[in-house]
Design an enzyme around this catalytic site. Structure first.
Site, PDB file in Angstrom:
ATOM      1  N   TYR A  67      61.467  56.707  70.153  1.00  0.00           N
ATOM      2  CA  TYR A  67      62.842  56.249  70.487  1.00  0.00           C
ATOM      3  C   TYR A  67      62.739  54.829  70.505  1.00  0.00           C
ATOM      4  O   TYR A  67      61.672  54.239  70.820  1.00  0.00           O
ATOM      5  CB  TYR A  67      63.117  56.602  72.158  1.00  0.00           C
ATOM      6  CG  TYR A  67      64.371  57.524  72.051  1.00  0.00           C
ATOM      7  CD1 TYR A  67      65.481  57.091  71.472  1.00  0.00           C
ATOM      8  CD2 TYR A  67      64.395  58.937  72.424  1.00  0.00           C
ATOM      9  CE1 TYR A  67      66.721  57.818  71.526  1.00  0.00           C
ATOM     10  CE2 TYR A  67      65.290  59.619  72.341  1.00  0.00           C
ATOM     11  CZ  TYR A  67      66.562  59.386  71.824  1.00  0.00           C
ATOM     12  OH  TYR A  67      67.789  60.032  71.742  1.00  0.00           O
ATOM     13  N   GLU A  69      66.126  52.782  70.607  1.00  0.00           N
ATOM     14  CA  GLU A  69      67.626  52.226  70.627  1.00  0.00           C
ATOM     15  C   GLU A  69      67.772  51.019  70.753  1.00  0.00           C
ATOM     16  O   GLU A  69      66.709  50.219  71.415  1.00  0.00           O
ATOM     17  CB  GLU A  69      68.140  52.842  72.117  1.00  0.00           C
ATOM     18  CG  GLU A  69      68.688  54.247  71.759  1.00  0.00           C
ATOM     19  CD  GLU A  69      69.297  54.780  73.036  1.00  0.00           C
ATOM     20  OE1 GLU A  69      69.113  54.262  74.072  1.00  0.00           O
ATOM     21  OE2 GLU A  69      69.912  55.935  72.938  1.00  0.00           O
ATOM     22  N   ASP A 223      81.469  50.301  48.605  1.00  0.00           N
ATOM     23  CA  ASP A 223      80.593  51.430  49.060  1.00  0.00           C
ATOM     24  C   ASP A 223      79.896  51.680  47.772  1.00  0.00           C
ATOM     25  O   ASP A 223      80.543  52.481  46.814  1.00  0.00           O
ATOM     26  CB  ASP A 223      81.692  52.735  49.572  1.00  0.00           C
ATOM     27  CG  ASP A 223      80.906  53.732  49.828  1.00  0.00           C
ATOM     28  OD1 ASP A 223      79.737  54.062  49.481  1.00  0.00           O
ATOM     29  OD2 ASP A 223      81.410  54.783  50.347  1.00  0.00           O
ATOM     30  N   THR A 249      74.459  54.939  50.524  1.00  0.00           N
ATOM     31  CA  THR A 249      73.210  56.090  50.997  1.00  0.00           C
ATOM     32  C   THR A 249      72.051  55.507  50.273  1.00  0.00           C
ATOM     33  O   THR A 249      71.853  54.372  49.252  1.00  0.00           O
ATOM     34  CB  THR A 249      73.865  57.120  50.361  1.00  0.00           C
ATOM     35  OG1 THR A 249      73.535  57.232  48.839  1.00  0.00           O
ATOM     36  CG2 THR A 249      75.145  57.649  50.652  1.00  0.00           C
ATOM     37  N   LYS A 252      70.654  58.924  46.615  1.00  0.00           N
ATOM     38  CA  LYS A 252      71.209  59.159  45.397  1.00  0.00           C
ATOM     39  C   LYS A 252      70.321  58.472  44.281  1.00  0.00           C
ATOM     40  O   LYS A 252      69.258  58.780  43.894  1.00  0.00           O
ATOM     41  CB  LYS A 252      72.689  58.720  45.379  1.00  0.00           C
ATOM     42  CG  LYS A 252      73.303  59.700  46.604  1.00  0.00           C
ATOM     43  CD  LYS A 252      75.019  59.456  46.671  1.00  0.00           C
ATOM     44  CE  LYS A 252      75.479  60.208  47.817  1.00  0.00           C
ATOM     45  NZ  LYS A 252      76.890  59.850  48.043  1.00  0.00           N
ATOM     46  N   ARG A 258      67.074  60.785  52.796  1.00  0.00           N
ATOM     47  CA  ARG A 258      68.585  61.024  53.204  1.00  0.00           C
ATOM     48  C   ARG A 258      68.944  59.837  54.390  1.00  0.00           C
ATOM     49  O   ARG A 258      68.469  59.841  55.106  1.00  0.00           O
ATOM     50  CB  ARG A 258      68.814  62.341  53.865  1.00  0.00           C
ATOM     51  CG  ARG A 258      69.444  63.362  52.762  1.00  0.00           C
ATOM     52  CD  ARG A 258      70.243  64.319  53.876  1.00  0.00           C
ATOM     53  NE  ARG A 258      71.428  64.384  53.050  1.00  0.00           N
ATOM     54  CZ  ARG A 258      71.605  64.750  51.535  1.00  0.00           C
ATOM     55  NH1 ARG A 258      70.638  65.341  50.870  1.00  0.00           N
ATOM     56  NH2 ARG A 258      72.878  64.839  51.128  1.00  0.00           N
TER      57      ARG A 258
HETATM   58  C1  LIG Z   1      77.622  60.237  49.054  1.00  0.00           C
HETATM   59  C2  LIG Z   1      78.724  59.321  49.491  1.00  0.00           C
HETATM   60  C3  LIG Z   1      79.070  59.018  50.885  1.00  0.00           C
HETATM   61  C4  LIG Z   1      78.364  59.673  52.024  1.00  0.00           C
HETATM   62  O1  LIG Z   1      77.047  60.004  52.030  1.00  0.00           O
HETATM   63  P1  LIG Z   1      76.666  61.172  52.893  1.00  0.00           P
HETATM   64  O2  LIG Z   1      75.265  60.629  53.264  1.00  0.00           O
HETATM   65  O3  LIG Z   1      76.829  62.253  52.292  1.00  0.00           O
HETATM   66  O4  LIG Z   1      77.183  60.648  54.323  1.00  0.00           O
HETATM   67  C5  LIG Z   1      79.769  58.206  51.316  1.00  0.00           C
HETATM   68  N1  LIG Z   1      80.514  57.215  50.198  1.00  0.00           N
HETATM   69  C6  LIG Z   1      80.357  57.501  48.890  1.00  0.00           C
HETATM   70  C7  LIG Z   1      81.041  56.929  47.803  1.00  0.00           C
HETATM   71  C8  LIG Z   1      79.548  58.724  48.443  1.00  0.00           C
HETATM   72  O5  LIG Z   1      79.429  58.787  47.265  1.00  0.00           O
END
Ligand SMILES: *Cc1c(COP(=O)(O)O)cnc(C)c1O
Length: 423
Positions: A67, A69, A223, A249, A252, A258
């Protein structure tokens, strides 16, 4: 990890499954089946990738139960604000988390503030909005049908419910319509303008977006969940320097665990840190943060640059082969790792093709296309990406071959629909 032929040159997964089987044969059985599926299939899901055994090992380490926080620094006192931790024994995870942040700044050549605690991309976006917006504030984004993400204002997501969401359009060819962005920004005076997508195959003009945001005094947020790995590899323009806020993220194109991350201009740091903890989350996942740190080190290596270059080259060849076969691709091509095949004129849906490809050992997903006529459960498109199979060593010729395998599936589907009509 798996090579191009589905061989696994590491015992890591097999050892893990054996360990799990000592407690539960059932759970080990589920994982074994998924492991075999992954090894044997051609993986084209644009948001997936394979991470290294080093990343997996960090995520499965003893940090899992620690933990912590709060944020690295002395234990929290009445006077330390939001700096510091609420637990003892955090000395080493403090060092780890600071190291992780430093490495990510190095990856993106930036001095932006970084928060590596968000559990996912959606969590990162939740906190990013919360840091600078009040419920009801106006945001200007791209909608799901045109390639945006659920968290970009979809009605079924918190973002659509808590904020006054407006969408900019794409033009007839599927490109972001920058005139429309500018017009709507002037009209609506949004508090935040968002760029970035889940299914958009073209380079986004960050400079132009930033200029428009500045002209209406809006925050500019990017994003980069999908393209972060390409930005890290230097094969896609970087949003750093243009955006006030950048979310991503790590699983990807970055090939990490993750998870999510937020970058922001230094003057916003305090707001962002408290929007992650204590506003949106409790304890950070220090084991995943270790995985993120390993991922950053991998992204700093020359091999990662070569990987990013190959992802883009593979995607261009893959799209080119579909065009040669007579398919319609949204925007007519791709600049990155992803594109959408438009099936609007076909007698079958995106879902039909997804299911038929699954049976043929090819994993992809149905996706809406601009001006979608079918329901979101059927859709008129499929989305394909080259990031995972490039990790397994696929080159241009391999992707051209996969295009022909998908074309065979399509021909069968067309014939089936014809036969149904005649029956
Ligand atoms: C995949 C994705 C997310 C969210 O990711 P998670 O980890 O699945 O919550 C946010 N924004 C964009 C543009 C994405 O492609």
């Amino acid at each position: 990890m798996f090579d191009r032929n589905g061989n696994d040159n590491s015992t890591y997964n097999r050892d893990n499954i054996a360990e799990i089987a000592k407690v539960s044969e059932t759970v080990a059985g589920f994982i074994q089946k998924e492991y075999d599926r992954q090894k044997n299939n051609v993986e084209l899901i644009a948001s997936e990738n394979y991470c290294s055994e080093a990343v997996l090992a960090a995520c499965g380490s003893c940090l899992s139960w620690k933990y912590a926080e709060g944020y690295p620094g002395k234990p929290v006192t009445r006077h330390s604000g939001n700096k510091g931790r609420y637990y003892g024994g955090t000395h080493y995870v403090d060092e780890l988390e600071e190291y992780c942040c430093d490495k990510w700044r190095e990856v993106f050549h930036t001095d932006y503030h970084v928060n590596v605690q968000p559990h996912s991309g959606s969590q990162a976006n939740f906190s990013a909005y919360a840091a600078v917006l009040e419920p009801g504030d106006t945001i200007l984004t791209m909608n799901l049908d045109n390639g945006g993400h659920l968290t970009h204002g979809s009605a079924v997501n918190f973002s659509g419910k808590y904020y006054d969401v407006h969408f900019y359009d794409v033009d007839d060819n599927g490109f972001i319509n920058m005139e429309d962005v500018e017009k709507k920004a002037k009209e609506l005076q949004p508090k935040l303008i968002l760029a970035g997508a889940s299914a958009y195959s073209r380079i986004i003009d960050f400079a132009r977006f930033a200029e428009i945001a500045k002209s209406v005094d809006a925050y500019f947020m990017v994003d980069m969940a999908h393209i972060a790995g390409l930005v890290a590899a230097g094969v896609h323009p970087s949003p750093f320097g243009y955006a006030d806020i950048i979310t991503t993220t790590t699983h990807k194109t970055l090939r990490g665990p993750r998870g999510g991350m937020i970058f922001c201009r230094e003057e916003l740091a305090k707001k962002f840190d408290s929007a992650v903890f204590p506003f949106a989350q409790g304890g950070p996942l220090e084991h995943i943060i270790a995985g993120k740190a390993v991922c950053a080190e991998e992204a700093l290596r020359p091999e990662f640059k070569a990987y990013g270059e190959q992802v883009v080259k593979n995607c261009a060849a893959f799209a080119d082969e579909f065009l040669k076969l007579g398919y319609h691709i949204v925007t007519g091509g791709t600049d990155n790792h992803v594109f959408l095949i438009d099936l609007s004129e076909e007698p079958f849906s995106g879902k039909d093709l997804q299911v038929a490809c699954d049976e043929a050992g090819i994993t992809l997903n149905k996706n809406c296309v601009p001006n979608e006529k079918r329901s979101p459960f059927q859709t008129s498109g499929v989305r394909v990406g080259t990031a995972p199979m490039t990790t397994r060593g696929f080159v241009e010729e391999d992707f051209r071959e996969v295009a022909h395998r998908i074309d065979d599936v399509v021909k069968k589907l067309r014939a089936e629909k014809e036969a149904e009509k005649d029956a």
